[in-house]
Design an enzyme around this catalytic site. Structure first.
Site, PDB file in Angstrom:
ATOM      1  N   ALA A 687       1.283  -8.437  -6.926  1.00 47.57           N
ATOM      2  CA  ALA A 687      -0.527  -7.867  -7.541  1.00 47.57           C
ATOM      3  C   ALA A 687      -0.944  -7.058  -7.215  1.00 47.57           C
ATOM      4  CB  ALA A 687      -0.915  -9.269  -6.422  1.00 47.57           C
ATOM      5  N   TYR A 810      -6.628 -17.068  -4.574  1.00 41.64           N
ATOM      6  CA  TYR A 810      -7.888 -15.878  -4.702  1.00 41.64           C
ATOM      7  C   TYR A 810      -8.534 -15.683  -5.954  1.00 41.64           C
ATOM      8  CZ  TYR A 810      -3.625 -14.463  -2.787  1.00 41.64           C
ATOM      9  OH  TYR A 810      -2.443 -13.511  -1.724  1.00 41.64           O
TER      10      TYR A 810
END
Length: 988
Positions: A687, A810
């Site tokens: 990520a 997220y």
């Protein structure tokens, strides 16, 4: 001890046998509500593995049971008119009533007292008992008496089932899948004596109601089923014994005992009949309870019962998890009806994860060889996994591909239309619609330049025209059956002479064909022949004159097997998409006309009922039965757009928290480089934040500065230079889970050096987390620009693949989930509105990411929390992502809210990939504790995913793929520097 057993089923009788054997002085009474010869089922079945434990516990009763067994080693699956047999398994069964008679006779012989026709309504009469065993079944009264202590949960499932008998001994464990006008029915059947078999019919509740079986008595049920399964029953009759339609409950209890009372068998836990484990579980309960009572003799009974529960619960929960996976497979078999009989059989065999590819290869190597050969021959794309909607890369409107594909042997996707198909009024309305779209695009600042804007408008126009035609707008001259037949005959007339015809369909106002011209024949000549062959004759039939066909035909060269399969899927599904369910002018390479319903982009979901998923094609290719040397599925290449992976193994993105201001360094090079030379087909870097404030921790990766590009390029160049794999980058924004410390420092929100966080709504992730700022429209505009800039930098760094992170709570995931998005503007509320920003960003990124490079989206397919996404929601979301530019869905889960309740285990997230791939009809990547190549092969061959992502397994073994190749004796490239260690392939 004075022991009372409430219930004279397998547990009550068997535990009394074991306790009497251990100490004849025990006073044991079994109370049963029914007579000895009553039984409300037919046969029970055991596997070979089960019998050893029973024989060790009581050889005498098992010897008598064995004398009454029916034995078999095969499993037969009947589907689409074929029978697929798998062998090498080992089963045995007998009549349930016979089992009870054997156990009761043995118990009585040992001194147990058995009282029949006794209904126990309270336990006061047993106050002098040392132990009360409640084995009174699914509808346990004892469980209800102490419900506050036991805290039971009953999960009533989605199917109805009816337990029937069949007046014929079947030769194998038999599964039958059959559809009629009411829906799909499935049969679980097996023999249990010389002349009778158990015959369980199961279907979804909505199918049951549609068939009128909710109002049927036993006679009506038998009449319906005998008609439906007449061919399969081969003259036998169905038998009844209180054969009522039931709903299966999965029963669990937080606590199994109360003082001297213990729940056992179905009273405390159930396991679906598809794994045949209810009787097995009850008898194994009896073995463990007897063992505890013997080993802990003299201790207080509640203490013994606590130890029994401690020992027995883990195995029961493991079996219940296995049974639940099997149950859910059978609840959702409609999604697999597009599979071939071989693949459906493999999917069925491996449904519960107890049997895997390697395990089945040992039991039945011939079946696995056939499954593998069929799977590999289709380039890994099974019919169930084909997209139901038109694939972006096969488009008559985007033909900008390299001319070197125009060569002998090329396959084409061709569309030609009636002249003046749309009226001037329809075209005027379309132009007004496009002008409105152009204003909207300019208002949001997307795309970046006039050239991109023109491209988007042209694409939207082409797709809108396609929709109008598919929905029957404009002239529909071919709706005249005589004309449709003339055109269909024209297409088929030249098959085998001028071209090989793979698929075709004649619509009311246009035609689609997939074909390969033969040597010496040009596509232009072929199209001219079709038109001249049909135009004059159609005009004559209709009594008209003038131009019949549009002068231009749209063609596209099919570049790989994946495109080929998706193109055929689109052609065959097109009539049903247009609502022409009985339209016969469609066919495939077998020469058979096909009516092949398929899915389309759904309306917002309102129910969890499974979609009406139908096959798009029984077979794309005929499969040879010769013993070809084919690799297992995991070593089959996979192509998306212009990116070909050498195998199906993916190194899942894993955060390393080893960056300074987002900058990749030596750790990144070594970490990703070592996994690349380890042989994985695709490595996805962790990520990576699109903005500094989007990092999870100060140690997270970034691509928010131009200075990051050369550092990432160093890693990408190493992968390209020293491996055959591809490398991708996952980009995202941490949202309300940002500004945390490193995991090895606790991972909690930073107290020093923290930065403000943003989210869809001002809701803190958990206690101790700061409340994020709800994003404004200016924030959203900046975020979109950050993603576009990050994608452009990723391309400059040379990445082959881009993944958008829409998972794990997220930022963009917080917009998707109703648990974290409570906005009242256009970005909150309904699912469509919650998807608005994720889709906008996806389209933004697609506009700057090269056409030949794929985009995947990592999605949290469930929050594992009440109020989260439904089954229908995740299918809708996946289709929306694909329709807006994504190429494949990375099916992850969880991380959205702290109160999640996941069910962990091997391959525990794969069912989400399975559902999305086979219901949404889109490519998927499976993730979630996939541990080895055997599990990858199982997932792939069963059609549960197109790629398999391994995380921790790659941390433990960077060279996992190379070692797997050695295990399967597959020759794969090794780095030159390591050739001295490369194993030699076994010959012969």
């Amino acid at each position: 001890m004075k022991i009372v057993c409430i219930g004279g089923g397998p547990f009550g009788l068997y535990v009394s046998i074991l306790m009497k054997k251990a100490d004849p002085s025990h006073q044991i009474t079994v109370y049963e509500r029914n007579r000895l010869d009553d039984t409300f089922g037919w046969g029970v079945v055991f596997s070979d593995e089960t019998l050893g434990g029973f024989e060790a516990a009581d050889a005498e009763s098992m010897a008598e049971v064995r004398r009454n067994f029916a034995y078999w080693s095969d499993i037969d699956v009947f589907f689409k008119g074929e029978k697929i047999r798998s062998t090498g398994h080992g089963f045995c069964g007998l009549a349930r009533v016979k089992l009870l008679q054997i156990l009761e006779a043995r118990a009585v012989k040992l001194g147990t007292k058995v009282e029949h026709l006794v209904e126990v309504t309270d336990l006061a009469r047993f106050k002098d008992a040392d132990l009360i065993v409640a084995c009174d079944g699914v509808n346990s009264r004892v469980r209800d008496m102490y419900a506050q202590t036991f805290k039971p949960s009953l999960d009533w499932r989605k199917c109805k089932f009816c337990w029937l008998g069949l007046s014929r001994k079947l030769p194998a464990f038999t599964f039958i899948f059959k559809e009629n006008e009411h829906g799909l029915f499935q049969v679980h059947a097996y023999p249990f004596d010389d002349k009778t078999s158990t015959f369980i019919v199961e279907c979804r509740e909505e199918v049951w109601k549609k068939a009128g079986l909710d109002k049927a008595d036993e006679a009506a049920t038998v009449a319906y089923m005998e008609k439906l399964f007449a061919e399969d029953m081969q003259g036998a009759r169905l038998l009844t014994n209180r054969s009522l339609w039931r709903t299966f409950p999965t029963i669990r209890n937080e606590r199994w005992h109360h003082e001297n009372v213990v729940l056992v068998g179905d009273a405390v836990h159930t396991a679906h009949f598809s794994i045949g484990s209810g009787t097995k579980l009850a008898m194994e309960d009896a073995i463990e309870l007897a063992k505890c009572l013997g080993e802990l003799k003299g201790k207080p009974v509640p203490e013994i019962l606590a130890e029994y529960e401690k020992r027995r619960r883990p195995e029961v929960e493991r079996l219940q998890k296995t049974a639940q996976t099997s149950l859910e497979w059978f609840e959702n078999t409609q999604r697999y009806m597009g599979m071939t009989p071989l693949q459906l059989t493999f999917s069925l065999m491996t449904r519960s994860k107890s049997i895997t590819y390697d395990n089945l290869r040992l039991r039945d190597p011939e079946l696995v060889r056939r499954v593998t050969e069929e799977w590999t021959s289709g380039a890994g794309v099974s019919p169930a996994g084909l997209r139901a909607s038109r694939p972006q890369e096969i488009g008559k409107h985007n033909r900008g591909y390299l001319p070197h594909w125009k060569k002998d042997g090329a396959t084409y996707f061709v569309t030609f239309r009636l002249a003046d198909a749309l009226s001037s009024g329809e075209l005027s309305a379309l132009e007004a619609e496009l002008r409105k779209l152009e204003k909207q695009l300019k208002a949001i600042g997307n795309p970046k330049n006039t050239q991109d804007l023109a491209r988007q408008i042209a694409s939207a126009k082409a797709e809108r025209i396609e929709q109008l035609l598919d929905n029957g707008h404009g002239q529909c001259l071919l709706k005249d059956r005589r004309c449709a037949e003339i055109v269909a005959n024209a297409i088929k007339h030249f098959d085998g002479a001028r071209y090989s015809l793979h698929a075709w369909c004649v619509m009311p106002n246009h035609v689609h064909v997939v074909l390969t011209p033969m040597t010496g024949h040009e596509l232009s000549e072929i199209i001219h022949s079709w038109k001249s062959f049909s135009a004059k004759e159609c005009n004559r039939v209709l009594g008209r004159s003038g131009t019949f066909w549009q002068s231009e035909a749209y063609d596209h060269i099919v570049r790989d097997e994946g495109e080929f399969a998706r193109g055929i899927a689109y052609v065959l599904s097109n009539p049903v998409k247009a609502g022409l369910k009985e339209w016969p002018w469609v066919g495939d390479s077998s020469g058979q006309d096909a009516r092949t319903p398929a899915g389309k982009m759904p309306a917002p979901p309102t129910t969890d009922a499974p979609p009406d998923v139908k096959p798009v094609s029984d077979r794309l290719k005929k499969v040879s039965n010769t013993g070809a040397d084919v690799p297992p599925p995991v070593f089959t290449p996979f192509t998306l757009r212009g990116c070909t992976l050498p195998n199906r193994v993916v190194v899942s993105p894993m955060c390393m928290y080893s960056y300074n201001d987002g900058m990749p360094g030596d750790w990144t090079l070594v970490h990703l480089g070592s996994r690349a030379i380890g042989g994985a087909g695709l490595i996805i870097a962790e990520a990576t934040a699109v903005a500094p404030e989007g990092r999870i921790t100060p140690g997270c990766a970034g691509i928010y500065r131009d200075e990051h590009v050369p550092a990432w390029k160093r890693v990408v160049d190493f992968v390209h230079a020293h491996s055959t794999g591809r490398i991708g980058l996952q980009i995202g924004h941490a949202g309300r889970k940002a500004s945390c410390d490193l995991p090895w420092k606790g991972g909690k929100p930073l107290k020093e050096g923290a930065w403000p966080t943003v989210a869809a709504s001002a809701i803190a992730y958990d206690s101790g987390y700061p409340v994020p700022r709800e994003m404004t429209h200016d924030d959203i505009k900046k975020l979109r620009a950050d993603f576009v800039a990050a994608a452009s930098r990723a391309h400059s760094a040379g990445f082959d693949w881009l993944e958008l992170h829409y998972a794990h709570g997220y930022l963009l995931n917080s917009f998707i989930s109703a648990l974290s998005n409570q906005r009242s503007d256009e970005y909150g509320g309904s699912l469509e509105k919650r998807m608005r920003l994720p889709l906008e960003i996806l389209r933004d990124v697609r506009s700057v990411w090269p056409e030949e490079k794929p985009i995947s989206v990592r999605l949290s397919t469930t929050e594992w929390a009440e109020g989260g996404l439904s089954d229908a929601d995740r299918v809708y979301i996946a289709q929306a992502l694909i329709e807006n530019g994504a190429d494949i869905i990375d099916c992850s889960a969880g991380g959205v809210v702290p109160q999640q309740k996941p069910v962990y285990g091997r391959m525990f997230q794969v069912p989400f990939s399975d559902q999305i791939r086979n219901e949404a009809g889109v490519p998927t990547m499976a993730v979630g504790n996939i541990q080895n190549a055997d599990q990858c092969n199982t997932i792939l061959a069963a059609g549960r995913a197109d790629l398999c992502m391994l995380a921790r397994a790659h941390l433990a073994n960077p060279f996992l793929t190379l070692h797997a190749a050695e295990h399967y004796d597959v020759d794969v490239p090794w780095p030159n520097q390591y050739l001295a260690a490369k194993p030699r392939r076994r010959m012969g």
